[in-house]
Design an enzyme around this catalytic site. Sequence first.
Site, PDB file in Angstrom:
ATOM      1  N   LYS A   1       1.273   5.905 -14.306  1.00 35.59           N
ATOM      2  CA  LYS A   1       1.212   5.427 -15.162  1.00 35.59           C
ATOM      3  C   LYS A   1       1.922   3.586 -14.780  1.00 35.59           C
ATOM      4  O   LYS A   1       2.351   3.602 -13.501  1.00 35.59           O
ATOM      5  CB  LYS A   1       2.289   5.496 -16.125  1.00 35.59           C
TER       6      LYS A   1
ATOM      7  N   TYR B   1      -7.609   3.308   2.764  1.00 37.07           N
ATOM      8  CA  TYR B   1      -8.030   3.972   1.888  1.00 37.07           C
ATOM      9  C   TYR B   1      -9.416   4.700   1.689  1.00 37.07           C
ATOM     10  O   TYR B   1      -9.909   5.785   1.503  1.00 37.07           O
ATOM     11  CB  TYR B   1      -7.721   3.374   0.698  1.00 37.07           C
TER      12      TYR B   1
ATOM     13  N   ASP C   1       5.733  -0.369 -17.869  1.00 33.33           N
ATOM     14  CA  ASP C   1       6.402   0.757 -16.537  1.00 33.33           C
ATOM     15  C   ASP C   1       6.793   1.726 -17.541  1.00 33.33           C
ATOM     16  O   ASP C   1       7.263   2.989 -16.875  1.00 33.33           O
ATOM     17  CB  ASP C   1       7.316  -0.220 -16.078  1.00 33.33           C
TER      18      ASP C   1
ATOM     19  N   HIS D   1      -4.503  -0.569  -9.295  1.00 34.04           N
ATOM     20  CA  HIS D   1      -4.800   0.739  -9.623  1.00 34.04           C
ATOM     21  C   HIS D   1      -6.426   1.197 -10.098  1.00 34.04           C
ATOM     22  O   HIS D   1      -7.618   1.702  -9.734  1.00 34.04           O
ATOM     23  CB  HIS D   1      -4.501   0.880 -11.173  1.00 34.04           C
TER      24      HIS D   1
ATOM     25  N   ARG E   1       7.874  -4.376 -10.027  1.00 36.38           N
ATOM     26  CA  ARG E   1       8.007  -3.911 -11.216  1.00 36.38           C
ATOM     27  C   ARG E   1       8.819  -5.092 -12.497  1.00 36.38           C
ATOM     28  O   ARG E   1       8.544  -5.281 -13.649  1.00 36.38           O
ATOM     29  CB  ARG E   1       8.945  -2.993 -12.073  1.00 36.38           C
TER      30      ARG E   1
ATOM     31  N   LEU F   1      -0.234   2.803  -6.018  1.00 35.35           N
ATOM     32  CA  LEU F   1      -0.149   1.877  -6.211  1.00 35.35           C
ATOM     33  C   LEU F   1       0.415   0.800  -6.813  1.00 35.35           C
ATOM     34  O   LEU F   1       0.912   1.622  -7.932  1.00 35.35           O
ATOM     35  CB  LEU F   1      -1.961   1.386  -5.092  1.00 35.35           C
TER      36      LEU F   1
END
Length: 170
Positions: A44, A5, A124, A26, A112, A21
Amino acid sequence: STDDYDDVLRDDQVEAVYISLTNETHLRWITAALEAGKHVLCEKPITLDARECREAFAAAAAADRLLVEAAWTQWHPRSRRAEALMTGGDLGQARSIHAVFTFDGVPADNYRLDVTRGGGALLDVGPYLLRPATRWTPGSWTVEAVERQVSATGTDLRTSADLTAADGAN
């Protein structure tokens, strides 16, 4: 192509980056990209909480770069039409909004469901519900009540909230 990255951020030919990612990374990559002079489209939730969000947008302002949350529904023609109808005055003012989005069927090993990685229903799928509601009514919102169904690991599987807008809508 590269698997680093930082190589992308050092590349002068790259003007913008898309960050897809896991949630807990984030802010780090938003900040790094903005400091490298890149515009940012970030999946998001853009960050994990309000403090991080303020930090991210302050970094975007300082870098004079765009920072946009990649919640696809905000650009969908149906969402745009609904917003135009709700804010254009033809339908009157929103008095009550009831929205539901399910979070069933996520595999047990998916990030998640990992609270340490920013997992959970609110982060999420919550943006899909909160974005239209906050755009359809003017002013700030107050959280009146919150109910959560939490997994054994601390991740919210279901979050329900009662909100009241400054104009009285709920």
